[in-house]
Design a protein around this motif. Structure first.
Motif, PDB file in Angstrom:
ATOM      1  N   ILE A 286      22.142  12.411 -10.070  1.00  0.00           N
ATOM      2  CA  ILE A 286      20.734  12.732 -10.287  1.00  0.00           C
ATOM      3  C   ILE A 286      19.975  11.459 -10.656  1.00  0.00           C
ATOM      4  CG2 ILE A 286      19.099  14.051 -11.685  1.00  0.00           C
ATOM      5  CD1 ILE A 286      21.243  16.164 -12.076  1.00  0.00           C
ATOM      6  N   TYR A 287      18.883  11.212  -9.930  1.00  0.00           N
ATOM      7  CA  TYR A 287      18.058  10.034 -10.183  1.00  0.00           C
ATOM      8  C   TYR A 287      16.604  10.462 -10.350  1.00  0.00           C
ATOM      9  CZ  TYR A 287      22.072   7.616  -8.077  1.00  0.00           C
ATOM     10  OH  TYR A 287      23.327   7.169  -7.785  1.00  0.00           O
ATOM     11  N   ARG A 288      15.936   9.945 -11.372  1.00  0.00           N
ATOM     12  CA  ARG A 288      14.506  10.161 -11.482  1.00  0.00           C
ATOM     13  C   ARG A 288      13.801   9.256 -10.478  1.00  0.00           C
ATOM     14  NH1 ARG A 288      11.803  11.325 -17.229  1.00  0.00           N
ATOM     15  NH2 ARG A 288      10.137  11.654 -15.726  1.00  0.00           N
ATOM     16  N   LEU A 289      12.660   9.705  -9.980  1.00  0.00           N
ATOM     17  CA  LEU A 289      11.878   8.876  -9.078  1.00  0.00           C
ATOM     18  C   LEU A 289      11.398   7.631  -9.819  1.00  0.00           C
ATOM     19  CD1 LEU A 289       9.663  11.486  -7.181  1.00  0.00           C
ATOM     20  CD2 LEU A 289      11.966  10.670  -6.633  1.00  0.00           C
ATOM     21  N   GLN A 290      11.456   6.502  -9.123  1.00  0.00           N
ATOM     22  CA  GLN A 290      11.028   5.244  -9.702  1.00  0.00           C
ATOM     23  C   GLN A 290       9.832   4.693  -8.930  1.00  0.00           C
ATOM     24  OE1 GLN A 290      12.301   3.934 -12.516  1.00  0.00           O
ATOM     25  NE2 GLN A 290      13.659   5.735 -12.635  1.00  0.00           N
ATOM     26  N   PRO A 291       8.808   4.212  -9.616  1.00  0.00           N
ATOM     27  CA  PRO A 291       7.659   3.655  -8.910  1.00  0.00           C
ATOM     28  C   PRO A 291       7.995   2.308  -8.288  1.00  0.00           C
ATOM     29  CG  PRO A 291       7.402   3.344 -11.276  1.00  0.00           C
ATOM     30  CD  PRO A 291       8.637   4.191 -11.093  1.00  0.00           C
ATOM     31  N   THR A 292       7.447   2.056  -7.125  1.00  0.00           N
ATOM     32  CA  THR A 292       7.575   0.777  -6.438  1.00  0.00           C
ATOM     33  C   THR A 292       6.338   0.592  -5.584  1.00  0.00           C
ATOM     34  OG1 THR A 292       8.903  -0.514  -4.865  1.00  0.00           O
ATOM     35  CG2 THR A 292       8.902   1.863  -4.584  1.00  0.00           C
ATOM     36  N   SER A 293       5.935  -0.631  -5.396  1.00  0.00           N
ATOM     37  CA  SER A 293       4.667  -0.895  -4.696  1.00  0.00           C
ATOM     38  C   SER A 293       4.765  -0.693  -3.192  1.00  0.00           C
ATOM     39  CB  SER A 293       4.191  -2.317  -4.986  1.00  0.00           C
ATOM     40  OG  SER A 293       5.120  -3.276  -4.480  1.00  0.00           O
ATOM     41  N   LYS A 294       5.993  -0.611  -2.659  1.00  0.00           N
ATOM     42  CA  LYS A 294       6.177  -0.478  -1.212  1.00  0.00           C
ATOM     43  C   LYS A 294       7.058   0.726  -0.909  1.00  0.00           C
ATOM     44  CE  LYS A 294       7.945  -4.561  -0.626  1.00  0.00           C
ATOM     45  NZ  LYS A 294       8.484  -5.773   0.049  1.00  0.00           N
ATOM     46  N   LEU A 295       6.560   1.647  -0.083  1.00  0.00           N
ATOM     47  CA  LEU A 295       7.313   2.822   0.309  1.00  0.00           C
ATOM     48  C   LEU A 295       7.310   2.945   1.836  1.00  0.00           C
ATOM     49  CD1 LEU A 295       5.966   5.452  -2.259  1.00  0.00           C
ATOM     50  CD2 LEU A 295       8.206   4.325  -2.313  1.00  0.00           C
TER      51      LEU A 295
ATOM     52  N   VAL B  89      10.463   6.700   0.682  1.00  0.00           N
ATOM     53  CA  VAL B  89      11.511   6.085  -0.138  1.00  0.00           C
ATOM     54  C   VAL B  89      11.207   4.603  -0.276  1.00  0.00           C
ATOM     55  CG1 VAL B  89      13.235   7.761   0.627  1.00  0.00           C
ATOM     56  CG2 VAL B  89      12.993   5.597   1.854  1.00  0.00           C
ATOM     57  N   PRO B  90      11.752   3.940  -1.297  1.00  0.00           N
ATOM     58  CA  PRO B  90      11.522   2.500  -1.453  1.00  0.00           C
ATOM     59  C   PRO B  90      12.140   1.692  -0.320  1.00  0.00           C
ATOM     60  CG  PRO B  90      12.288   3.481  -3.505  1.00  0.00           C
ATOM     61  CD  PRO B  90      12.488   4.516  -2.437  1.00  0.00           C
ATOM     62  N   PHE B  91      11.536   0.554  -0.031  1.00  0.00           N
ATOM     63  CA  PHE B  91      12.158  -0.405   0.875  1.00  0.00           C
ATOM     64  C   PHE B  91      13.396  -0.976   0.204  1.00  0.00           C
ATOM     65  CE2 PHE B  91       8.139  -0.214   2.977  1.00  0.00           C
ATOM     66  CZ  PHE B  91       8.362  -0.652   4.281  1.00  0.00           C
ATOM     67  N   THR B  92      14.427  -1.259   1.006  1.00  0.00           N
ATOM     68  CA  THR B  92      15.631  -1.901   0.492  1.00  0.00           C
ATOM     69  C   THR B  92      15.988  -3.053   1.412  1.00  0.00           C
ATOM     70  OG1 THR B  92      17.190  -0.561   1.790  1.00  0.00           O
ATOM     71  CG2 THR B  92      16.480   0.325  -0.360  1.00  0.00           C
ATOM     72  N   ASN B  93      16.892  -3.905   0.933  1.00  0.00           N
ATOM     73  CA  ASN B  93      17.356  -5.027   1.747  1.00  0.00           C
ATOM     74  C   ASN B  93      18.736  -4.787   2.323  1.00  0.00           C
ATOM     75  OD1 ASN B  93      15.043  -6.637   1.231  1.00  0.00           O
ATOM     76  ND2 ASN B  93      15.863  -7.165  -0.788  1.00  0.00           N
ATOM     77  N   LYS B  94      19.200  -3.551   2.215  1.00  0.00           N
ATOM     78  CA  LYS B  94      20.534  -3.233   2.721  1.00  0.00           C
ATOM     79  C   LYS B  94      20.528  -3.206   4.250  1.00  0.00           C
ATOM     80  CE  LYS B  94      21.877  -0.476  -1.284  1.00  0.00           C
ATOM     81  NZ  LYS B  94      22.295   0.862  -1.773  1.00  0.00           N
ATOM     82  N   ARG B  95      21.735  -3.313   4.817  1.00  0.00           N
ATOM     83  CA  ARG B  95      21.870  -3.242   6.269  1.00  0.00           C
ATOM     84  C   ARG B  95      21.264  -1.932   6.762  1.00  0.00           C
ATOM     85  NH1 ARG B  95      25.906  -1.195   9.642  1.00  0.00           N
ATOM     86  NH2 ARG B  95      27.155  -0.649   7.813  1.00  0.00           N
ATOM     87  N   ARG B  96      20.485  -2.046   7.804  1.00  0.00           N
ATOM     88  CA  ARG B  96      19.724  -0.884   8.279  1.00  0.00           C
ATOM     89  C   ARG B  96      20.620   0.137   8.953  1.00  0.00           C
ATOM     90  NH1 ARG B  96      15.071  -1.031  12.955  1.00  0.00           N
ATOM     91  NH2 ARG B  96      14.652   1.205  13.020  1.00  0.00           N
TER      92      ARG B  96
ATOM     93  N   PHE C 200       1.859   0.140   1.355  1.00  0.00           N
ATOM     94  CA  PHE C 200       2.045  -0.997   0.474  1.00  0.00           C
ATOM     95  C   PHE C 200       0.942  -1.054  -0.588  1.00  0.00           C
ATOM     96  CE2 PHE C 200       3.562  -1.866   4.736  1.00  0.00           C
ATOM     97  CZ  PHE C 200       4.855  -2.307   4.530  1.00  0.00           C
ATOM     98  N   ASP C 201       1.123  -1.962  -1.551  1.00  0.00           N
ATOM     99  CA  ASP C 201       0.115  -2.226  -2.586  1.00  0.00           C
ATOM    100  C   ASP C 201      -0.188  -0.984  -3.423  1.00  0.00           C
ATOM    101  OD1 ASP C 201      -0.145  -4.840  -1.471  1.00  0.00           O
ATOM    102  OD2 ASP C 201      -1.552  -4.047   0.012  1.00  0.00           O
ATOM    103  N   LEU C 202       0.848  -0.226  -3.722  1.00  0.00           N
ATOM    104  CA  LEU C 202       0.682   1.002  -4.494  1.00  0.00           C
ATOM    105  C   LEU C 202       0.781   0.729  -5.989  1.00  0.00           C
ATOM    106  CD1 LEU C 202       2.999   3.252  -2.311  1.00  0.00           C
ATOM    107  CD2 LEU C 202       0.547   3.645  -2.637  1.00  0.00           C
ATOM    108  N   SER C 203      -0.046   1.407  -6.777  1.00  0.00           N
ATOM    109  CA  SER C 203       0.129   1.398  -8.226  1.00  0.00           C
ATOM    110  C   SER C 203       1.326   2.275  -8.577  1.00  0.00           C
ATOM    111  CB  SER C 203      -1.121   1.938  -8.915  1.00  0.00           C
ATOM    112  OG  SER C 203      -1.273   3.332  -8.632  1.00  0.00           O
ATOM    113  N   ASP C 204       1.820   2.170  -9.795  1.00  0.00           N
ATOM    114  CA  ASP C 204       2.953   3.004 -10.208  1.00  0.00           C
ATOM    115  C   ASP C 204       2.615   4.485 -10.082  1.00  0.00           C
ATOM    116  OD1 ASP C 204       4.351   0.713 -10.740  1.00  0.00           O
ATOM    117  OD2 ASP C 204       4.369   0.948 -12.920  1.00  0.00           O
ATOM    118  N   GLU C 205       1.427   4.858 -10.531  1.00  0.00           N
ATOM    119  CA  GLU C 205       1.033   6.265 -10.467  1.00  0.00           C
ATOM    120  C   GLU C 205       0.954   6.754  -9.027  1.00  0.00           C
ATOM    121  OE1 GLU C 205      -2.703   9.209 -11.706  1.00  0.00           O
ATOM    122  OE2 GLU C 205      -2.746   7.078 -12.238  1.00  0.00           O
TER     123      GLU C 205
END
Length: 217
Positions: free
Chosen positions: A109-118, A208-215, A181-186
């Protein structure tokens, strides 16, 4: 605050991602509808569960309509925290879609985390199948949610908008990949909760957040 937010009491609750490990060999690449059908067959109450989003399962594509599951493949269900008991029972269950079978492990279980890029793998908006009109419609939906951000439809190696499709019974819906992009936390949390477009129980419009993992798709 928009009417949509005021009228949805679940919006004030903490949302979580319930992430199930997935074991199996292969799975249909276009499985949003089939996965939703299998889940609602297991528990028909999921048809009516407010605030539910179901992400499609990632894997390595064979370019012939299948994906091969990996140790990173997960079934991720997003929902209000107080609704977790309705889906936690999927742990240890086997799901079948066509000739393909997968087994689900114990979820994390993970709570949602804010990120500026989705990003969303596919967003479908009824009546909008061309990139420019689709982008304008998506921007209007962001404005309706009072979300401020820069919205982009990615392009492929040919410089064309990344068009995606999902098959639902006899129909094929057209959508596009989308980045915001350029999203506030809220606003980041709000977009993860509400998404854009339709069919979020079938993997569409889920951010979902952007990641740097292999696509993998």
């Amino acid at each position: 605050m928009t009417e949509k937010l005021r009228d949805n009491p679940s919006a004030s609750l903490p949302y979580i991602n319930l992430s199930f490990s997935v074991t199996g060999e292969s799975f249909p690449a276009d499985h949003g509808y089939g996965l939703y059908s299998a889940l609602t067959h297991w528990n028909h109450n999921l048809h009516h569960l407010e605030g539910l989003s179901i992400q499609t399962i990632a894997g390595i594509p064979d370019k012939q309509g299948k994906i091969y599951l990996t140790e990173r493949s997960r079934l991720v269900i997003r929902l209000p925290y107080d609704q977790v008991p309705l889906v936690y029972g999927l742990a240890g269950k086997t799901l079948t879609i066509g000739n393909h079978t997968i087994h689900l492990g114990i979820p994390q279980i993970y709570r949602l985390q804010p990120t500026s890029k989705l990003k969303a793998r596919i967003v479908t908006i009824k009546g909008y199948q061309e990139p420019e009109a689709f982008l304008e419609a998506a921007l209007r939906q962001l404005e309706d949610l009072e979300i401020k951000g820069t919205i982009v439809v990615p392009v492929n190696e040919k410089g064309e908008a990344e068009r995606k499709t999902i098959k639902i019974k006899r129909f094929t819906l057209v959508g596009f990949k989308l980045g915001v992009f350029d999203l506030s936390d809220e606003d980041s949390l709000k977009l993860q909760i509400y998404g854009l477009g339709g069919k979020r129980r079938m993997g569409c419009g889920v951010f979902v957040p952007f990641t740097n993992k292999r696509r993998i798709i």
